[in-house]
Design a protein around this motif. Structure first.
Motif, PDB file in Angstrom:
ATOM      1  N   TRP A   1       0.501   0.438  -4.696  1.00  0.00           N
ATOM      2  CA  TRP A   1      -0.266  -0.554  -5.444  1.00  0.00           C
ATOM      3  C   TRP A   1      -1.678  -0.618  -4.889  1.00  0.00           C
ATOM      4  O   TRP A   1      -1.885  -0.647  -3.663  1.00  0.00           O
ATOM      5  CB  TRP A   1       0.415  -1.919  -5.389  1.00  0.00           C
ATOM      6  N   SER A   2      -2.651  -0.668  -5.756  1.00  0.00           N
ATOM      7  CA  SER A   2      -4.061  -0.555  -5.400  1.00  0.00           C
ATOM      8  C   SER A   2      -4.460  -1.571  -4.337  1.00  0.00           C
ATOM      9  O   SER A   2      -4.280  -2.790  -4.510  1.00  0.00           O
ATOM     10  CB  SER A   2      -4.917  -0.744  -6.653  1.00  0.00           C
ATOM     11  N   ASP A   3      -4.979  -1.073  -3.221  1.00  0.00           N
ATOM     12  CA  ASP A   3      -5.467  -1.904  -2.110  1.00  0.00           C
ATOM     13  C   ASP A   3      -4.398  -2.839  -1.557  1.00  0.00           C
ATOM     14  O   ASP A   3      -4.722  -3.831  -0.892  1.00  0.00           O
ATOM     15  CB  ASP A   3      -6.685  -2.735  -2.542  1.00  0.00           C
TER      16      ASP A   3
ATOM     17  N   GLU B   1       5.578   3.093  -7.839  1.00  0.00           N
ATOM     18  CA  GLU B   1       4.306   2.378  -7.941  1.00  0.00           C
ATOM     19  C   GLU B   1       4.126   1.697  -9.295  1.00  0.00           C
ATOM     20  O   GLU B   1       3.267   0.825  -9.456  1.00  0.00           O
ATOM     21  CB  GLU B   1       3.135   3.339  -7.672  1.00  0.00           C
TER      22      GLU B   1
ATOM     23  N   GLU C   1       0.833  -1.208   0.000  1.00  0.00           N
ATOM     24  CA  GLU C   1       0.000   0.000   0.000  1.00  0.00           C
ATOM     25  C   GLU C   1       0.867   1.257   0.000  1.00  0.00           C
ATOM     26  O   GLU C   1       0.574   2.232  -0.702  1.00  0.00           O
ATOM     27  CB  GLU C   1      -0.911  -0.005   1.238  1.00  0.00           C
TER      28      GLU C   1
ATOM     29  N   ARG D   1       4.195  -7.061  -7.672  1.00  0.00           N
ATOM     30  CA  ARG D   1       2.884  -6.506  -8.017  1.00  0.00           C
ATOM     31  C   ARG D   1       1.903  -7.583  -8.470  1.00  0.00           C
ATOM     32  O   ARG D   1       0.705  -7.500  -8.175  1.00  0.00           O
ATOM     33  CB  ARG D   1       3.032  -5.440  -9.119  1.00  0.00           C
TER      34      ARG D   1
END
Length: 542
Positions: free
Chosen positions: A209-211, A342, A205, A367
Protein backbone atom coordinates in the motif's frame (compact mmCIF):
# COMPACT_ATOMS: atom_id res chain seq x y z
CA UNK A 1 28.85 -20.58 48.58
CA UNK A 2 28.99 -16.85 48.10
CA UNK A 3 26.30 -15.71 45.68
CA UNK A 4 25.63 -12.39 44.02
CA UNK A 5 23.16 -11.68 46.81
CA UNK A 6 25.83 -12.32 49.51
CA UNK A 7 23.74 -14.87 51.38
CA UNK A 8 24.47 -18.19 53.05
CA UNK A 9 24.02 -21.55 51.46
CA UNK A 10 23.73 -24.34 54.04
CA UNK A 11 23.82 -28.06 53.50
CA UNK A 12 21.07 -30.58 54.05
CA UNK A 13 17.65 -31.29 52.67
CA UNK A 14 14.54 -29.86 54.27
CA UNK A 15 11.87 -32.52 54.55
CA UNK A 16 9.05 -30.00 54.25
CA UNK A 17 10.41 -28.29 51.13
CA UNK A 18 11.05 -29.99 47.77
CA UNK A 19 13.00 -26.96 46.51
CA UNK A 20 15.83 -27.77 44.18
CA UNK A 21 19.13 -27.89 46.08
CA UNK A 22 22.25 -25.95 45.16
CA UNK A 23 25.69 -27.55 44.95
CA UNK A 24 28.29 -26.54 47.49
CA UNK A 25 31.16 -24.98 45.58
CA UNK A 26 33.41 -23.33 48.18
CA UNK A 27 34.41 -23.64 51.82
CA UNK A 28 33.79 -20.00 52.77
CA UNK A 29 33.03 -19.34 56.42
CA UNK A 30 29.77 -17.66 57.29
CA UNK A 31 27.64 -16.71 60.27
CA UNK A 32 24.15 -15.36 60.74
CA UNK A 33 23.87 -11.84 62.16
CA UNK A 34 20.19 -11.04 61.73
CA UNK A 35 17.62 -11.21 64.51
CA UNK A 36 14.96 -12.86 62.39
CA UNK A 37 14.42 -14.43 58.99
CA UNK A 38 12.68 -11.40 57.53
CA UNK A 39 15.73 -9.25 58.23
CA UNK A 40 18.26 -12.02 57.81
CA UNK A 41 21.59 -11.10 56.27
CA UNK A 42 24.58 -13.39 56.11
CA UNK A 43 27.97 -11.81 56.73
CA UNK A 44 31.23 -13.53 56.09
CA UNK A 45 33.69 -14.98 55.98
CA UNK A 46 34.28 -14.54 59.75
CA UNK A 47 37.52 -15.68 61.47
CA UNK A 48 37.06 -18.69 63.68
CA UNK A 49 33.62 -19.64 62.37
CA UNK A 50 34.04 -22.65 60.16
CA UNK A 51 31.44 -23.82 57.67
CA UNK A 52 30.03 -27.28 58.25
CA UNK A 53 31.18 -29.93 55.85
CA UNK A 54 28.46 -30.93 53.41
CA UNK A 55 26.68 -34.18 54.27
CA UNK A 56 24.48 -34.50 51.19
CA UNK A 57 26.68 -32.50 48.82
CA UNK A 58 23.86 -29.99 48.40
CA UNK A 59 23.25 -26.61 50.06
CA UNK A 60 20.17 -24.49 50.46
CA UNK A 61 19.98 -20.75 50.59
CA UNK A 62 18.81 -20.37 54.19
CA UNK A 63 17.21 -16.97 53.94
CA UNK A 64 15.37 -18.06 50.79
CA UNK A 65 14.21 -21.17 52.61
CA UNK A 66 12.64 -19.11 55.37
CA UNK A 67 10.98 -16.89 52.78
CA UNK A 68 9.56 -19.81 50.82
CA UNK A 69 8.33 -21.86 53.79
CA UNK A 70 6.95 -19.16 56.06
CA UNK A 71 6.05 -16.24 53.83
CA UNK A 72 3.19 -15.48 51.50
CA UNK A 73 2.43 -13.22 48.56
CA UNK A 74 1.31 -10.58 51.05
CA UNK A 75 4.95 -10.32 52.20
CA UNK A 76 6.13 -9.34 48.70
CA UNK A 77 5.98 -5.84 47.23
CA UNK A 78 4.11 -3.58 47.82
CA UNK A 79 4.52 -4.79 51.41
CA UNK A 80 6.76 -2.67 53.61
CA UNK A 81 10.35 -3.98 53.38
CA UNK A 82 9.18 -6.46 50.75
CA UNK A 83 11.86 -5.64 48.21
CA UNK A 84 14.41 -8.27 49.30
CA UNK A 85 11.83 -11.04 49.51
CA UNK A 86 10.42 -10.02 46.13
CA UNK A 87 13.83 -10.08 44.44
CA UNK A 88 14.64 -13.45 46.00
CA UNK A 89 11.31 -14.95 44.99
CA UNK A 90 11.43 -13.63 41.42
CA UNK A 91 15.02 -14.80 41.00
CA UNK A 92 13.89 -18.29 41.93
CA UNK A 93 11.10 -18.08 39.37
CA UNK A 94 13.60 -16.93 36.73
CA UNK A 95 15.84 -19.89 37.63
CA UNK A 96 12.90 -22.24 37.08
CA UNK A 97 12.13 -20.62 33.73
CA UNK A 98 15.74 -20.68 32.58
CA UNK A 99 16.11 -24.36 33.41
CA UNK A 100 12.94 -25.10 31.43
CA UNK A 101 14.10 -23.04 28.45
CA UNK A 102 17.45 -24.83 28.23
CA UNK A 103 15.73 -28.20 28.59
CA UNK A 104 13.23 -27.33 25.85
CA UNK A 105 16.00 -27.11 23.24
CA UNK A 106 17.64 -30.36 24.31
CA UNK A 107 16.79 -33.12 21.83
CA UNK A 108 17.49 -35.72 24.52
CA UNK A 109 14.50 -34.51 26.54
CA UNK A 110 10.88 -35.39 25.89
CA UNK A 111 8.60 -33.09 23.97
CA UNK A 112 5.87 -34.03 26.43
CA UNK A 113 5.57 -35.91 29.70
CA UNK A 114 2.15 -37.24 28.79
CA UNK A 115 -0.50 -38.27 31.30
CA UNK A 116 -4.19 -38.82 30.78
CA UNK A 117 -6.43 -36.12 32.31
CA UNK A 118 -7.59 -38.20 35.29
CA UNK A 119 -3.97 -39.13 36.05
CA UNK A 120 -2.72 -35.58 35.82
CA UNK A 121 -5.46 -34.40 38.16
CA UNK A 122 -4.14 -36.83 40.76
CA UNK A 123 -0.45 -36.00 40.34
CA UNK A 124 -0.68 -32.52 41.82
CA UNK A 125 -3.05 -30.49 43.94
CA UNK A 126 -4.63 -28.17 41.40
CA UNK A 127 -7.61 -27.16 43.53
CA UNK A 128 -8.18 -23.56 44.64
CA UNK A 129 -8.45 -22.98 48.38
CA UNK A 130 -9.71 -20.27 50.71
CA UNK A 131 -6.40 -19.87 52.54
CA UNK A 132 -3.29 -18.49 50.80
CA UNK A 133 -0.48 -20.85 49.87
CA UNK A 134 3.11 -20.25 50.93
CA UNK A 135 5.66 -19.02 48.44
CA UNK A 136 7.16 -22.50 48.56
CA UNK A 137 3.84 -23.91 47.36
CA UNK A 138 3.75 -21.30 44.60
CA UNK A 139 7.19 -22.38 43.37
CA UNK A 140 6.12 -26.02 43.50
CA UNK A 141 3.12 -25.10 41.33
CA UNK A 142 5.39 -23.31 38.86
CA UNK A 143 7.62 -26.36 38.51
CA UNK A 144 4.70 -28.75 38.22
CA UNK A 145 3.07 -26.62 35.53
CA UNK A 146 6.21 -26.63 33.40
CA UNK A 147 6.92 -30.31 34.10
CA UNK A 148 3.69 -31.34 32.39
CA UNK A 149 3.62 -28.56 29.77
CA UNK A 150 4.24 -29.27 26.10
CA UNK A 151 7.71 -28.08 25.11
CA UNK A 152 6.60 -26.06 22.11
CA UNK A 153 10.18 -24.80 21.66
CA UNK A 154 11.50 -28.35 21.24
CA UNK A 155 13.08 -28.84 17.80
CA UNK A 156 10.87 -31.94 17.28
CA UNK A 157 7.54 -30.31 18.12
CA UNK A 158 5.63 -29.91 14.86
CA UNK A 159 2.06 -30.15 16.10
CA UNK A 160 0.74 -26.62 15.55
CA UNK A 161 1.25 -23.64 13.28
CA UNK A 162 2.78 -21.69 16.19
CA UNK A 163 6.00 -23.30 17.44
CA UNK A 164 9.44 -22.32 18.66
CA UNK A 165 10.59 -19.85 21.31
CA UNK A 166 12.50 -16.70 20.43
CA UNK A 167 14.67 -15.34 23.26
CA UNK A 168 14.21 -11.69 22.35
CA UNK A 169 10.48 -12.20 21.99
CA UNK A 170 10.42 -13.87 25.40
CA UNK A 171 12.31 -10.96 26.97
CA UNK A 172 9.84 -8.56 25.38
CA UNK A 173 6.94 -10.55 26.80
CA UNK A 174 8.44 -10.33 30.28
CA UNK A 175 8.88 -6.57 29.87
CA UNK A 176 5.33 -6.18 28.59
CA UNK A 177 3.90 -7.99 31.61
CA UNK A 178 6.06 -5.89 33.93
CA UNK A 179 4.77 -2.66 32.37
CA UNK A 180 1.21 -4.09 32.68
CA UNK A 181 -0.59 -1.33 30.83
CA UNK A 182 -3.46 -0.99 28.41
CA UNK A 183 -3.33 -0.13 24.72
CA UNK A 184 -6.39 2.10 24.53
CA UNK A 185 -4.70 5.52 24.84
CA UNK A 186 -1.35 7.21 24.36
CA UNK A 187 -1.91 8.60 27.83
CA UNK A 188 -1.32 5.23 29.53
CA UNK A 189 0.87 3.46 26.93
CA UNK A 190 2.86 6.13 25.09
CA UNK A 191 5.77 3.99 23.86
CA UNK A 192 3.68 0.94 22.99
CA UNK A 193 1.13 3.00 21.05
CA UNK A 194 3.91 4.58 19.00
CA UNK A 195 5.53 1.20 18.36
CA UNK A 196 2.20 -0.17 17.13
CA UNK A 197 1.86 2.82 14.84
CA UNK A 198 5.29 2.43 13.22
CA UNK A 199 5.05 -1.37 12.99
CA UNK A 200 1.61 -1.38 11.36
CA UNK A 201 2.84 1.24 8.89
CA UNK A 202 5.84 -0.96 8.03
CA UNK A 203 3.58 -3.99 7.54
CA UNK A 204 1.30 -2.00 5.23
CA UNK A 205 4.34 -0.97 3.20
CA UNK A 206 5.33 -4.63 2.87
CA UNK A 207 1.82 -5.47 1.66
CA UNK A 208 2.29 -2.84 -1.04
CA UNK A 209 0.00 0.00 0.00
CA UNK A 210 1.36 3.38 -1.06
CA UNK A 211 3.60 4.94 1.62
CA UNK A 212 2.18 2.49 4.14
CA UNK A 213 -1.02 4.50 4.37
CA UNK A 214 -4.11 2.96 5.92
CA UNK A 215 -5.04 1.68 9.33
CA UNK A 216 -4.84 -1.42 11.44
CA UNK A 217 -4.78 -2.91 14.89
CA UNK A 218 -3.30 -5.82 16.82
CA UNK A 219 -6.04 -8.15 17.99
CA UNK A 220 -6.34 -11.32 20.11
CA UNK A 221 -5.73 -13.69 17.20
CA UNK A 222 -6.54 -14.25 13.54
CA UNK A 223 -10.17 -15.15 14.21
CA UNK A 224 -10.83 -11.72 15.71
CA UNK A 225 -8.85 -10.02 12.92
CA UNK A 226 -11.03 -11.77 10.34
CA UNK A 227 -14.18 -10.72 12.21
CA UNK A 228 -12.92 -7.12 12.27
CA UNK A 229 -12.61 -7.27 8.48
CA UNK A 230 -16.14 -8.60 8.09
CA UNK A 231 -17.44 -5.90 10.43
CA UNK A 232 -15.73 -3.17 8.42
CA UNK A 233 -17.00 -4.57 5.12
CA UNK A 234 -20.59 -4.52 6.39
CA UNK A 235 -20.21 -0.98 7.76
CA UNK A 236 -18.62 0.25 4.54
CA UNK A 237 -21.57 -0.96 2.47
CA UNK A 238 -24.31 -0.23 5.03
CA UNK A 239 -23.17 2.34 7.64
CA UNK A 240 -26.68 2.51 9.10
CA UNK A 241 -26.25 -1.00 10.53
CA UNK A 242 -24.15 0.44 13.36
CA UNK A 243 -27.15 2.20 14.91
CA UNK A 244 -30.16 0.38 13.48
CA UNK A 245 -28.92 -3.20 13.42
CA UNK A 246 -29.35 -6.01 10.92
CA UNK A 247 -33.03 -5.26 10.36
CA UNK A 248 -31.99 -2.15 8.43
CA UNK A 249 -30.01 -4.00 5.78
CA UNK A 250 -30.85 -6.65 3.19
CA UNK A 251 -29.90 -10.28 3.65
CA UNK A 252 -26.12 -10.38 3.30
CA UNK A 253 -23.84 -13.16 2.12
CA UNK A 254 -20.10 -13.63 2.31
CA UNK A 255 -17.93 -15.71 -0.01
CA UNK A 256 -14.91 -17.74 0.98
CA UNK A 257 -13.04 -20.79 -0.23
CA UNK A 258 -13.93 -24.35 0.76
CA UNK A 259 -10.79 -24.74 2.84
CA UNK A 260 -10.92 -21.34 4.54
CA UNK A 261 -10.54 -21.02 8.29
CA UNK A 262 -13.65 -21.70 10.37
CA UNK A 263 -13.34 -18.21 11.87
CA UNK A 264 -15.05 -16.77 8.78
CA UNK A 265 -18.25 -18.62 9.70
CA UNK A 266 -17.76 -17.81 13.38
CA UNK A 267 -17.50 -14.13 12.51
CA UNK A 268 -20.71 -14.33 10.49
CA UNK A 269 -22.45 -15.95 13.45
CA UNK A 270 -21.18 -13.34 15.92
CA UNK A 271 -22.20 -10.42 13.68
CA UNK A 272 -25.72 -11.73 13.17
CA UNK A 273 -25.15 -12.55 9.50
CA UNK A 274 -25.43 -16.30 10.12
CA UNK A 275 -23.25 -19.21 9.09
CA UNK A 276 -25.64 -20.19 6.31
CA UNK A 277 -24.85 -16.86 4.67
CA UNK A 278 -21.23 -17.78 4.11
CA UNK A 279 -22.16 -19.36 0.78
CA UNK A 280 -23.38 -18.29 -2.63
CA UNK A 281 -27.15 -17.66 -2.72
CA UNK A 282 -28.97 -15.86 -5.52
CA UNK A 283 -31.01 -12.81 -4.58
CA UNK A 284 -28.89 -11.85 -1.57
CA UNK A 285 -26.37 -9.01 -1.39
CA UNK A 286 -22.69 -10.04 -1.42
CA UNK A 287 -20.69 -7.70 0.80
CA UNK A 288 -17.50 -9.58 1.68
CA UNK A 289 -15.06 -11.96 0.02
CA UNK A 290 -12.37 -13.64 2.08
CA UNK A 291 -9.48 -15.18 0.15
CA UNK A 292 -7.05 -17.39 2.03
CA UNK A 293 -3.29 -17.01 1.80
CA UNK A 294 -2.12 -20.26 3.33
CA UNK A 295 -4.97 -22.58 4.32
CA UNK A 296 -4.71 -24.29 7.70
CA UNK A 297 -4.54 -27.88 6.47
CA UNK A 298 -3.06 -27.82 2.96
CA UNK A 299 -1.19 -24.49 3.13
CA UNK A 300 -2.81 -23.48 -0.18
CA UNK A 301 -3.00 -19.93 -1.56
CA UNK A 302 -6.10 -18.65 -3.32
CA UNK A 303 -5.57 -16.77 -6.63
CA UNK A 304 -5.65 -13.27 -5.18
CA UNK A 305 -5.40 -11.33 -8.43
CA UNK A 306 -8.36 -13.10 -10.04
CA UNK A 307 -10.47 -12.75 -6.92
CA UNK A 308 -9.60 -9.06 -6.55
CA UNK A 309 -10.70 -8.45 -10.17
CA UNK A 310 -14.16 -9.85 -9.40
CA UNK A 311 -14.43 -7.88 -6.15
CA UNK A 312 -13.49 -4.67 -7.91
CA UNK A 313 -16.02 -5.31 -10.69
CA UNK A 314 -18.89 -5.76 -8.23
CA UNK A 315 -17.65 -3.34 -5.55
CA UNK A 316 -17.33 -6.02 -2.87
CA UNK A 317 -14.92 -5.85 0.06
CA UNK A 318 -11.83 -7.98 -0.63
CA UNK A 319 -10.22 -9.46 2.47
CA UNK A 320 -7.11 -11.67 2.55
CA UNK A 321 -6.80 -14.04 5.49
CA UNK A 322 -3.03 -14.31 5.65
CA UNK A 323 -2.92 -15.47 9.26
CA UNK A 324 -0.77 -18.46 8.26
CA UNK A 325 0.76 -17.39 4.96
CA UNK A 326 1.03 -13.62 5.38
CA UNK A 327 4.56 -13.82 6.76
CA UNK A 328 5.80 -15.05 3.38
CA UNK A 329 5.63 -11.38 2.39
CA UNK A 330 8.92 -11.06 4.30
CA UNK A 331 10.61 -13.44 1.86
CA UNK A 332 11.75 -12.26 -1.55
CA UNK A 333 11.85 -15.89 -2.63
CA UNK A 334 8.25 -16.69 -1.68
CA UNK A 335 6.20 -13.47 -1.57
CA UNK A 336 5.00 -14.07 -5.14
CA UNK A 337 2.51 -16.52 -3.65
CA UNK A 338 0.62 -13.49 -2.33
CA UNK A 339 0.66 -11.51 -5.60
CA UNK A 340 -2.47 -9.34 -5.58
CA UNK A 341 -2.54 -8.85 -1.80
CA UNK A 342 -1.88 -5.15 -2.38
CA UNK A 343 -5.37 -4.91 -3.92
CA UNK A 344 -7.05 -6.09 -0.71
CA UNK A 345 -9.21 -3.86 1.45
CA UNK A 346 -7.95 -5.67 4.52
CA UNK A 347 -5.37 -8.29 5.45
CA UNK A 348 -5.01 -10.56 8.49
CA UNK A 349 -1.40 -11.35 9.37
CA UNK A 350 -0.27 -13.42 12.39
CA UNK A 351 3.41 -12.89 13.29
CA UNK A 352 3.00 -15.46 16.07
CA UNK A 353 3.03 -18.20 13.45
CA UNK A 354 5.82 -18.21 10.84
CA UNK A 355 7.71 -15.33 12.47
CA UNK A 356 7.79 -17.13 15.86
CA UNK A 357 6.66 -14.12 17.87
CA UNK A 358 5.42 -15.41 21.26
CA UNK A 359 1.66 -15.86 21.43
CA UNK A 360 -0.36 -13.89 20.81
CA UNK A 361 0.43 -11.47 18.01
CA UNK A 362 -2.09 -10.92 15.24
CA UNK A 363 -2.63 -7.83 13.11
CA UNK A 364 -5.46 -6.60 10.93
CA UNK A 365 -4.26 -4.19 8.25
CA UNK A 366 -6.89 -1.93 6.61
CA UNK A 367 -6.33 0.06 3.45
CA UNK A 368 -8.85 2.83 4.16
CA UNK A 369 -7.72 5.22 6.85
CA UNK A 370 -10.34 6.27 9.40
CA UNK A 371 -12.82 3.50 8.63
CA UNK A 372 -12.12 1.53 11.81
CA UNK A 373 -12.73 4.63 13.89
CA UNK A 374 -16.01 5.42 12.14
CA UNK A 375 -17.19 1.84 12.43
CA UNK A 376 -16.37 1.16 16.07
CA UNK A 377 -16.11 4.42 18.01
CA UNK A 378 -18.55 5.02 20.85
CA UNK A 379 -17.09 8.31 22.21
CA UNK A 380 -16.60 7.12 25.80
CA UNK A 381 -15.84 10.49 27.39
CA UNK A 382 -14.14 9.00 30.45
CA UNK A 383 -11.35 7.64 28.22
CA UNK A 384 -11.35 9.56 24.97
CA UNK A 385 -11.63 13.21 26.02
CA UNK A 386 -11.42 15.52 23.04
CA UNK A 387 -9.50 18.27 24.84
CA UNK A 388 -6.34 16.30 25.70
CA UNK A 389 -3.04 18.09 25.23
CA UNK A 390 -1.63 15.72 22.59
CA UNK A 391 -2.53 14.37 19.12
CA UNK A 392 -5.71 12.34 19.69
CA UNK A 393 -5.05 10.13 16.65
CA UNK A 394 -2.75 8.12 18.91
CA UNK A 395 -5.66 7.15 21.19
CA UNK A 396 -6.44 3.88 19.43
CA UNK A 397 -8.94 2.41 21.87
CA UNK A 398 -12.14 3.76 20.31
CA UNK A 399 -11.50 2.02 16.99
CA UNK A 400 -11.15 -1.36 18.73
CA UNK A 401 -13.95 -3.73 19.69
CA UNK A 402 -12.23 -4.27 23.02
CA UNK A 403 -11.80 -1.71 25.72
CA UNK A 404 -8.93 -3.34 27.55
CA UNK A 405 -6.34 -4.44 25.00
CA UNK A 406 -3.14 -6.32 25.74
CA UNK A 407 0.22 -4.99 24.59
CA UNK A 408 1.08 -7.44 21.81
CA UNK A 409 3.24 -5.11 19.76
CA UNK A 410 6.46 -4.99 21.80
CA UNK A 411 7.39 -8.62 21.14
CA UNK A 412 7.22 -8.15 17.38
CA UNK A 413 8.88 -4.76 17.42
CA UNK A 414 11.83 -5.86 19.57
CA UNK A 415 12.35 -9.04 17.53
CA UNK A 416 12.26 -6.99 14.32
CA UNK A 417 14.91 -4.68 15.76
CA UNK A 418 17.03 -7.68 16.77
CA UNK A 419 16.71 -9.68 13.54
CA UNK A 420 15.99 -7.05 10.92
CA UNK A 421 13.76 -7.89 7.98
CA UNK A 422 16.53 -10.05 6.53
CA UNK A 423 16.62 -12.12 9.71
CA UNK A 424 12.92 -12.91 9.46
CA UNK A 425 13.38 -13.66 5.77
CA UNK A 426 16.14 -16.17 6.49
CA UNK A 427 14.04 -17.82 9.19
CA UNK A 428 11.02 -18.20 6.91
CA UNK A 429 13.10 -19.43 3.97
CA UNK A 430 14.69 -22.06 6.21
CA UNK A 431 11.30 -23.44 7.31
CA UNK A 432 10.14 -23.70 3.70
CA UNK A 433 13.41 -25.38 2.77
CA UNK A 434 12.86 -27.98 5.52
CA UNK A 435 9.33 -28.69 4.29
CA UNK A 436 10.61 -29.20 0.74
CA UNK A 437 13.25 -31.56 2.12
CA UNK A 438 10.56 -33.60 3.88
CA UNK A 439 8.38 -33.67 0.76
CA UNK A 440 11.27 -34.86 -1.43
CA UNK A 441 12.23 -37.57 1.07
CA UNK A 442 8.80 -39.18 1.36
CA UNK A 443 7.06 -38.56 -1.96
CA UNK A 444 8.58 -41.72 -3.50
CA UNK A 445 9.47 -43.54 -0.27
CA UNK A 446 7.87 -46.94 0.29
CA UNK A 447 4.99 -46.76 2.73
CA UNK A 448 4.15 -43.09 2.12
CA UNK A 449 1.47 -41.52 -0.01
CA UNK A 450 0.95 -37.80 -0.54
CA UNK A 451 -2.55 -36.44 0.09
CA UNK A 452 -2.43 -34.19 -2.98
CA UNK A 453 -0.23 -34.07 -6.06
CA UNK A 454 2.49 -31.50 -6.47
CA UNK A 455 4.89 -29.67 -4.22
CA UNK A 456 3.27 -27.90 -1.24
CA UNK A 457 2.97 -24.12 -1.46
CA UNK A 458 3.68 -23.60 2.24
CA UNK A 459 5.34 -25.67 4.96
CA UNK A 460 2.30 -27.95 5.22
CA UNK A 461 3.26 -31.46 4.08
CA UNK A 462 0.22 -33.76 4.11
CA UNK A 463 0.71 -37.50 3.79
CA UNK A 464 -0.42 -40.97 4.79
CA UNK A 465 1.89 -43.54 6.29
CA UNK A 466 0.87 -47.07 5.25
CA UNK A 467 2.27 -49.73 7.61
CA UNK A 468 3.43 -53.02 6.02
CA UNK A 469 0.31 -54.78 7.28
CA UNK A 470 -2.03 -52.76 5.06
CA UNK A 471 0.35 -51.55 2.37
CA UNK A 472 -0.56 -54.23 -0.18
CA UNK A 473 -4.21 -54.85 0.70
CA UNK A 474 -6.40 -55.27 -2.39
CA UNK A 475 -9.75 -54.55 -0.72
CA UNK A 476 -9.83 -50.77 -1.11
CA UNK A 477 -12.65 -50.15 1.37
CA UNK A 478 -11.05 -52.26 4.07
CA UNK A 479 -7.70 -50.63 3.38
CA UNK A 480 -9.25 -47.18 3.72
CA UNK A 481 -11.01 -48.16 6.93
CA UNK A 482 -7.83 -49.43 8.52
CA UNK A 483 -5.72 -46.54 7.24
CA UNK A 484 -8.10 -44.14 8.99
CA UNK A 485 -6.93 -45.56 12.34
CA UNK A 486 -3.19 -45.42 11.67
CA UNK A 487 -2.40 -41.73 12.25
CA UNK A 488 -4.30 -41.49 15.57
CA UNK A 489 -2.48 -44.53 16.97
CA UNK A 490 0.95 -43.28 15.88
CA UNK A 491 0.17 -39.83 17.32
CA UNK A 492 -0.86 -41.39 20.63
CA UNK A 493 2.39 -43.38 20.73
CA UNK A 494 4.38 -40.24 19.94
CA UNK A 495 2.85 -38.51 22.93
CA UNK A 496 3.24 -41.48 25.26
CA UNK A 497 6.92 -41.85 24.35
CA UNK A 498 7.30 -38.07 24.29
CA UNK A 499 9.62 -38.13 21.28
CA UNK A 500 7.83 -35.81 18.85
CA UNK A 501 4.39 -34.42 17.96
CA UNK A 502 2.72 -34.06 14.57
CA UNK A 503 -0.89 -33.18 13.85
CA UNK A 504 -3.36 -35.30 11.88
CA UNK A 505 -6.93 -34.94 10.62
CA UNK A 506 -9.39 -36.10 7.98
CA UNK A 507 -10.42 -33.73 5.20
CA UNK A 508 -13.61 -34.18 3.20
CA UNK A 509 -13.68 -37.78 1.94
CA UNK A 510 -10.03 -38.31 2.85
CA UNK A 511 -9.30 -40.48 5.89
CA UNK A 512 -6.95 -39.36 8.65
CA UNK A 513 -3.58 -38.18 7.38
CA UNK A 514 -0.56 -36.48 8.93
CA UNK A 515 -0.30 -32.72 8.48
CA UNK A 516 3.30 -31.79 9.10
CA UNK A 517 3.88 -28.04 9.50
CA UNK A 518 7.25 -26.42 10.07
CA UNK A 519 7.48 -23.03 11.75
CA UNK A 520 10.07 -23.77 14.42
CA UNK A 521 13.42 -22.09 13.63
CA UNK A 522 15.20 -24.65 15.83
CA UNK A 523 14.29 -27.56 13.55
CA UNK A 524 17.00 -29.08 11.34
CA UNK A 525 17.29 -31.62 8.51
CA UNK A 526 18.27 -34.19 11.14
CA UNK A 527 14.99 -33.56 12.97
CA UNK A 528 13.08 -34.25 9.76
CA UNK A 529 15.00 -37.50 9.33
CA UNK A 530 14.21 -38.42 12.93
CA UNK A 531 10.50 -37.76 12.36
CA UNK A 532 10.34 -40.10 9.37
CA UNK A 533 12.15 -42.87 11.24
CA UNK A 534 9.99 -42.37 14.32
CA UNK A 535 6.75 -42.65 12.35
CA UNK A 536 7.99 -45.90 10.85
CA UNK A 537 9.16 -47.23 14.22
CA UNK A 538 5.87 -46.45 15.95
CA UNK A 539 3.66 -47.65 13.12
CA UNK A 540 5.38 -50.70 11.66
CA UNK A 541 3.19 -53.16 13.59
CA UNK A 542 -0.18 -51.59 12.70
Amino acid sequence: RRSGRDQLRVDGLCACSPRLPHLLTTGDKWHHTASGPSAGKMRGPTPGVKARAPVSGFLFLLEDLFIYLFFFVSDLLPALDGDTKTMTFLQEVVDILMAYIVESFDRETKVIDFHYPNELLQLNNWELQDEPATLDDILISCRATLKYAIKTAHPRYFNQLSTGLDMVGLAADWLTSTANTNMFTYEVAPVFVLLEYVTLKKMREIIGWSDGRGDGIFSPGGAISNMYAMLLARFKMFPEVKEKGMSSVPKLVAFTSEHSHFSIKKGAAALGIGTESVICIKGFVPFFVSATAGTTVYGAFDPLIAISDICKKYNVWFHVDGAWGGSLLMSRRHRWKLDGVERANSVTWNPHKMMSVPLQCSALLVREEGLMQSCNQMHACYLFQQDKHYDLSYDTGDKALQCGRHVDIFKLWLMWRAKGTIGFEAQIDKCLELSEYLYNKIKDREGYQMVFDGKPQHTNVCFWYLPPGIRYMEDKEEKKKRLHKVAPVIKARMMEYGTTMVSYQPQGDKVNFFRMVISNPAATFEDIDFLIEEIERLGHDL
